[in-house]
Design an enzyme around this catalytic site. Structure first.
Site, PDB file in Angstrom:
ATOM      1  N   THR A  44      46.167  27.236 -19.978  1.00 33.12           N
ATOM      2  CA  THR A  44      47.447  26.527 -19.335  1.00 33.12           C
ATOM      3  C   THR A  44      47.215  25.538 -18.186  1.00 33.12           C
ATOM      4  OG1 THR A  44      48.459  28.532 -18.807  1.00 33.12           O
ATOM      5  CG2 THR A  44      49.176  27.542 -20.855  1.00 33.12           C
ATOM      6  N   THR A  45      46.546  26.310 -17.098  1.00 38.24           N
ATOM      7  CA  THR A  45      46.291  25.695 -15.748  1.00 38.24           C
ATOM      8  C   THR A  45      45.263  24.577 -16.273  1.00 38.24           C
ATOM      9  OG1 THR A  45      46.666  27.749 -14.782  1.00 38.24           O
ATOM     10  CG2 THR A  45      45.165  25.983 -13.524  1.00 38.24           C
ATOM     11  N   TYR A 107      58.101  27.844 -27.428  1.00 39.00           N
ATOM     12  CA  TYR A 107      58.843  27.139 -27.920  1.00 39.00           C
ATOM     13  C   TYR A 107      59.784  27.716 -29.272  1.00 39.00           C
ATOM     14  CZ  TYR A 107      61.987  23.535 -29.775  1.00 39.00           C
ATOM     15  OH  TYR A 107      63.367  22.621 -30.122  1.00 39.00           O
ATOM     16  N   TYR A 133      47.842  36.661 -24.083  1.00 42.33           N
ATOM     17  CA  TYR A 133      48.384  35.986 -23.027  1.00 42.33           C
ATOM     18  C   TYR A 133      49.894  35.955 -22.907  1.00 42.33           C
ATOM     19  CZ  TYR A 133      49.255  32.373 -19.323  1.00 42.33           C
ATOM     20  OH  TYR A 133      49.539  31.744 -18.192  1.00 42.33           O
ATOM     21  N   ARG A 138      56.889  30.499 -19.064  1.00 40.65           N
ATOM     22  CA  ARG A 138      56.302  29.403 -19.389  1.00 40.65           C
ATOM     23  C   ARG A 138      56.766  29.066 -21.164  1.00 40.65           C
ATOM     24  NH1 ARG A 138      53.396  26.701 -15.323  1.00 40.65           N
ATOM     25  NH2 ARG A 138      53.322  24.901 -16.705  1.00 40.65           N
ATOM     26  N   LYS A 161      46.368  39.503 -20.710  1.00 34.24           N
ATOM     27  CA  LYS A 161      46.541  38.552 -19.534  1.00 34.24           C
ATOM     28  C   LYS A 161      48.205  38.727 -19.346  1.00 34.24           C
ATOM     29  CE  LYS A 161      46.708  34.184 -17.041  1.00 34.24           C
ATOM     30  NZ  LYS A 161      46.439  32.795 -17.071  1.00 34.24           N
ATOM     31  N   ILE A 203      43.516  36.836 -13.941  1.00 29.61           N
ATOM     32  CA  ILE A 203      42.858  35.495 -14.285  1.00 29.61           C
ATOM     33  C   ILE A 203      44.030  34.602 -13.160  1.00 29.61           C
ATOM     34  CG2 ILE A 203      42.881  33.790 -15.930  1.00 29.61           C
ATOM     35  CD1 ILE A 203      42.535  35.939 -18.183  1.00 29.61           C
TER      36      ILE A 203
END
Length: 293
Positions: A44-45, A107, A133, A138, A161, A203
């Site tokens: 995502t980063t 979502y 993750y 988010r 994560k 991470i």
């Protein structure tokens, strides 16, 4: 392989928004030189949400190529469609990656059974090691420890994560999974405390610009030298905090550009440039940590 400081690497882009391979190669070499344990490519980063599948695949393969076997590459392959996550994962078989990082579907807000079935389906369709993750801030969906424990029974689901910032999660998971199941922080601010409670590493977003410091901090923590590790962490704390004043990866991309690690500070809409106020705060944090003079 997947312990210590793992970087959630940014995806550098040209001024016109294409993938910038020159900058990506430079970043990979930086992490090899500074002893980062592994690289997460297009997590995502790495702006996975705004890269199309062709770009996603190309960026991961380019990262593998630039790494040249000198650092393990973990591919971000999560999606809110189970079919898409499986497709992304299977496309990377025999690509040279060492594992996949798969985010909780965003979502959709699935039930815990929906999350279990999602990751079960991915696991059953690949032999590539999978790292779960969980980042409810988010995704809008929290994968609870009981679900993680159930998923840990699959041989190729090797860890999680955990980016809730909730340190009680470590024992709730660790006490009920196999000994070698990895529990990795996804929150730089609490990462050292996370490791002191039994976590295996982080991470990291901060590692994009402070790879050596994050690597040394995690090395010391894994050796149980938390006094020395905390000295480094306290120095980095202003950066940890400033990098999340605006939505990630807006601040970290600006910082990498400011440090001349990437050629352009290019983001894709709906991400917009770093606010002037946060620029001031982040620049001050970089000075406090001796990242810039």
């Amino acid at each position: 392989m997947f312990k210590g400081s793992i970087v959630a690497i940014i995806t550098p882009m040209t001024e016109k928004g294409k993938i910038c391979c020159n900058s990506l190669k430079k970043l990979v070499q930086y992490h090899i030189h500074n002893h980062t344990t592994a690289i997460v490519s297009v997590g995502t980063t790495g702006e996975s949400a705004t890269l199309n599948q062709k770009e996603h695949h190309y960026t991961i393969l380019s990262t593998v190529e630039f790494a040249d076997g000198k650092i393990p590459i973990i591919a971000g392959t999560g999606a809110n469609s189970t079919y898409e996550a499986i497709t992304l994962t299977k496309k990377l078989e025999n690509s040279g990656i060492c594992g996949c990082l798969s985010v909780v579907p965003y979502y959709n807000k699935p039930t815990q059974n929906g999350l279990y079935q999602h990751f079960k389906a991915i696991s059953e369709n690949t032999d590539i090691p999978q790292i779960l993750y969980n980042v409810p801030s988010r995704t809008g969906c929290d994968m609870l420890p009981d679900t993680v424990v159930k998923l840990s029974k699959f041989n190729n689901i090797i860890g999680i994560k955990e980016a809730t910032g909730d340190l009680t999660r470590i024992h709730k998971i660790k006490n009920h999974v196999k000994k070698n199941f990895l529990i990795i922080s996804g929150d730089d601010i609490t990462a050292l405390d996370f490791m002191q409670l039994g976590g295996d590493g982080v991470i990291s977003v901060t590692a994009n610009i402070a790879a050596q410091e994050m690597s040394k901090m995690c090395f010391l923590a894994l050796k149980n030298d938390f006094i020395s590790a905390r000295i480094i962490n306290q120095k980095l704390m202003p950066i940890h905090q400033a990098l999340f004043l605006d939505p990630n990866p807006i601040p970290i991309k600006w910082a990498a550009w400011k440090l001349k690690m990437i050629q352009h500070n290019t983001l894709r809409l709906p991400l917009t440039p770093l606010s002037k106020n946060t620029q001031i705060i982040l620049q001050k944090a970089l000075k406090q940590a001796d990242i810039i003079p």
